[in-house]
Design an enzyme around this catalytic site. Structure first.
Site, PDB file in Angstrom:
ATOM      1  N   SER A 197       0.873  -1.165  -0.121  1.00  0.00           N
ATOM      2  CA  SER A 197       0.059  -0.045  -0.031  1.00  0.00           C
ATOM      3  C   SER A 197       0.879   1.299  -0.004  1.00  0.00           C
ATOM      4  O   SER A 197       1.996   1.083   0.306  1.00  0.00           O
ATOM      5  CB  SER A 197      -0.756   0.119   1.167  1.00  0.00           C
ATOM      6  OG  SER A 197      -1.630  -1.159   1.364  1.00  0.00           O
ATOM      7  N   TRP A 259      -2.507  -2.699  -3.409  1.00  0.00           N
ATOM      8  CA  TRP A 259      -2.952  -2.661  -1.966  1.00  0.00           C
ATOM      9  C   TRP A 259      -4.005  -3.746  -1.587  1.00  0.00           C
ATOM     10  O   TRP A 259      -4.375  -3.713  -0.540  1.00  0.00           O
ATOM     11  CB  TRP A 259      -3.117  -1.159  -1.619  1.00  0.00           C
ATOM     12  CG  TRP A 259      -4.264  -0.404  -2.193  1.00  0.00           C
ATOM     13  CD1 TRP A 259      -4.075   0.257  -3.547  1.00  0.00           C
ATOM     14  CD2 TRP A 259      -5.589  -0.488  -1.819  1.00  0.00           C
ATOM     15  NE1 TRP A 259      -5.185   0.906  -3.865  1.00  0.00           N
ATOM     16  CE2 TRP A 259      -6.216   0.548  -2.941  1.00  0.00           C
ATOM     17  CE3 TRP A 259      -6.546  -1.058  -0.890  1.00  0.00           C
ATOM     18  CZ2 TRP A 259      -7.592   0.664  -2.959  1.00  0.00           C
ATOM     19  CZ3 TRP A 259      -7.690  -0.872  -0.884  1.00  0.00           C
ATOM     20  CH2 TRP A 259      -8.292   0.043  -1.882  1.00  0.00           C
ATOM     21  N   ASP A 319      -7.958   9.199  -9.780  1.00  0.00           N
ATOM     22  CA  ASP A 319      -7.688   8.286  -8.826  1.00  0.00           C
ATOM     23  C   ASP A 319      -8.694   7.007  -8.598  1.00  0.00           C
ATOM     24  O   ASP A 319      -9.067   6.449  -7.569  1.00  0.00           O
ATOM     25  CB  ASP A 319      -8.055   8.868  -7.043  1.00  0.00           C
ATOM     26  CG  ASP A 319      -7.342   7.953  -6.103  1.00  0.00           C
ATOM     27  OD1 ASP A 319      -6.265   7.007  -6.240  1.00  0.00           O
ATOM     28  OD2 ASP A 319      -7.942   7.776  -4.966  1.00  0.00           O
TER      29      ASP A 319
HETATM   30 CA    CA Z   1      -5.301   5.827  -4.890  1.00  0.00          CA
END
Ligand code: CA
Ligand code: CA
Length: 580
Positions: A197, A259, A319
């Site tokens: 992550s 992640w 994102d």
């Molecule tokens: Ca992200």
């Protein structure tokens, strides 16, 4: 009398001899075949996803649509202390024990029929860890006599299943540079597979395979183009081709964090790992597709080489991490895989080669793309991207846009389920958008590397979450159940025609798998953002789920966070069975 005594001694000696002949970790050790067969063996749950393909489907029918309203608590267990926060774990069950992880990198082993504690492990976390999205953990892995899980300070820890003692411990990377770990590890062919992550800190995503018994590294495969992989400590080829999809030096801090872990399908012998956003969020700084960000990457478990990839959001500017699980399923003789992406589209891939088979929206509003071209496999973009700050009058803030889904996604990390009985995927989805703008940013080790600002907003007054059933072949929505707060927990489907999932309002709920009719609910005392499991023991079918509100929504949810601020934190594990 004497003879009897003699024969008993002989029996004891014979038994002792047979015991010493067994490996030290004896009868209840979890093997590779136990993990591969996990979905079929209903007396245990020895892998995240209830089988490495990640279907979260159980063939059990003792609890079914006719009697699920008679579910009652069998026991509950508190994770205790002041360390509440989000409980996003999936428990595992083996050999009379249930294993579960809690917030702040804790792990617990309990008697699976009574909930009585066997051991608790509290990982000693240093000051200055950098988890982006709450101090959560999503679960562990079982292998041999070990319970293995990742920690917020970027370590991987293997505990003795009987005692909770540390058997081995390895450092994944520097937590001060932004690395952490919270996904459940995957076991493939004796290796423990973990990601990293830290995509908001400009780390380098990668998948790693270690010998599950010793922790010794076998291979490393970076998920940012240009970085060198290794096999048994030797160079094993770079991922992709340096600068083919990245300008200049941006690939050196390229993100693509792994992640949310990985799934594995033995039929094609490939690991499927999802990758997060390219770093920074400001896409104007990195023209190009930015491989292998926002993709499913298929990796050979023996060599650590990339077999294929499919990118959901080329040159991501919103994102839209592509980390959501890729779930193997077969249809009409075809080996397929389903993936519900943060970007709002559900993808069906040919898992032998990564070719796109189908793509359709699973949320009501998608502003950034009109659809996905089934020929090229690429999105048909609308041009709804935040403006370039370097083109603005003050050079500090580019043109602000509103776009749906928000960066928290049409679906986030919370795993969906696939029912072999109905052929449907059950997708925990959310309807929300965001104001988004870009800003200039320079990389600084261990500092947030976004170059963006945002405010998340609901799209509807009455609901954000919606559990939705989709036919992956036709793309048809078969049913939906709306939920006021955003859904943030995993889903479980069973052959008993029941689908289970939790809500931030605190309920574990059961729905008719064919119609979506709500059949049962139970208030667990805090929000349910973990993943439910089911198994049988002593002739009875159990359901278990962690409870404890938290995760990314209260931290990053903007206007949505304000709407859910009355929800209280918690930390417990609940088990249910039918009342007698
Ligand atoms: Ca992200
Ligand atoms: Ca099993």
């Amino acid at each position: 009398m004497k003879l009897l005594s003699y024969s008993r001694d002989a029996a004891v000696i014979a038994l002792a001899a047979s015991l010493t002949a067994l490996p030290a970790t004896s009868a209840f050790a979890v093997s590779d075949s136990d993990i591969l067969n996990d979905a079929e063996t209903t007396n245990d749950v020895v892998s995240y996803g209830m089988g490495p393909q990640g279907q979260r489907y159980s063939t059990l029918t003792q609890i079914n649509d006719k009697n699920v309203n008679k579910l009652v608590p069998a026991w509950t267990y508190s994770f205790g202390g002041e360390k509440q926060r989000g409980q996003e774990s999936q428990p595992l069950v083996s050999n009379g024990k249930i294993f579960v992880t809690g917030s702040y990198s804790r792990a617990f082993a309990l008697n699976s029929q009574t909930g009585e504690e066997i051991w608790q492990y509290d990982h000693r976390l240093p000051e200055g860890i950098l988890p982006c999205c709450d101090v959560i953990n999503r679960g562990g892995a079982l292998y041999d006599n070990l319970f293995i899980f990742g920690t917020l300070d970027a370590q991987i820890v293997a505990l003795d299943q009987e005692t909770g003692d540390v058997v081995w411990k390895e450092k994944i990377d520097e937590f001060k540079d932004g690395y952490s770990n919270s996904a459940a590890p995957l076991i493939v062919k004796g290796k423990v597979i973990t990601g990293v992550s830290g995509g908001e800190f400009g780390i380098i995503g990668r998948l790693e395979a270690r010998d599950a018994k010793t922790g010794k590294m076998v291979w490393v495969r970076p998920t940012v183009e240009g970085h060198m992989g290794t096999l048994n400590g030797k160079d094993n080829g770079i991922s992709g081709k340096t600068n083919a999809s990245w300008p200049g030096d941006l690939w050196k801090t390229g993100g693509a964090a792994t992640w949310n872990g990985a799934t594995y399908d033995p039929e094609v012998d490939l690991i499927f790992v999802g990758t997060g956003n390219p770093a920074p969020w400001n896409a104007h700084m990195r023209p190009g597709d930015n491989l292998y960000s926002t993709s499913t990457v298929a990796i050979d478990p023996d060599t650590g080489k990339i077999a294929w990839h499919y990118q959901f959001t080329p040159n991501d500017g919103w994102d839209y991490d592509g980390v959501n699980e890729t779930v193997s399923f077969n249809n009409g003789g075809k080996k397929l895989a389903g993936h519900a992406d943060r970007n709002g589209f559900f993808y069906v891939l040919d898992r032998t080669n990564g070719k796109l088979v189908n793509a359709f929206p699973f949320v009501n509003q998608i502003d950034w793309a009109k659809g996905v071209d089934l020929k090229t496999g690429r999105p048909i973009e609308t041009g709804v991207r935040p403006g370039d700050p370097s083109a603005s009058t003050d050079g500090k803030k580019g043109k602000q846009i509103f776009v749906a889904p928000s960066f928290l996604g049409g679906k986030n990390w919370m795993p969906m389920a696939y029912s072999q009985a109905t052929g449907l995927f059950y997708v925990p989805s959310n309807e929300w958008g965001m104001d988004l703008w870009n800003e200039p940013v320079t990389y600084k080790k261990g500092a947030a590397y976004l170059g963006a600002g945002f405010t998340i907003k609901p799209l509807n007054d009455d609901y954000i979450g919606a559990l939705r059933a989709y036919d992956p072949i036709t793309g048809k929505r078969v049913w939906e159940v709306k939920n006021k707060a955003p859904l943030w927990g995993g889903v479980l489907a069973t052959a008993g025609n029941v689908v289970f999932t939790g809500t931030p309002e605190g309920f574990l709920k059961a729905f008719n798998a064919k119609t979506g009719e709500e059949l049962w609910k139970f208030q667990t005392g805090s929000g349910v953002v973990g993943s439910p499991i089911t198994w049988t023991e002593g002739g009875e079918q159990y359901i278990a789920v962690p409870s404890g509100w938290g995760g990314a929504v209260p931290l990053w949810g903007g206007d949505v966070a304000k709407a859910v601020k009355s929800l209280n934190q918690g930390g417990s594990l609940w088990a249910f069975k039918l009342s007698k």
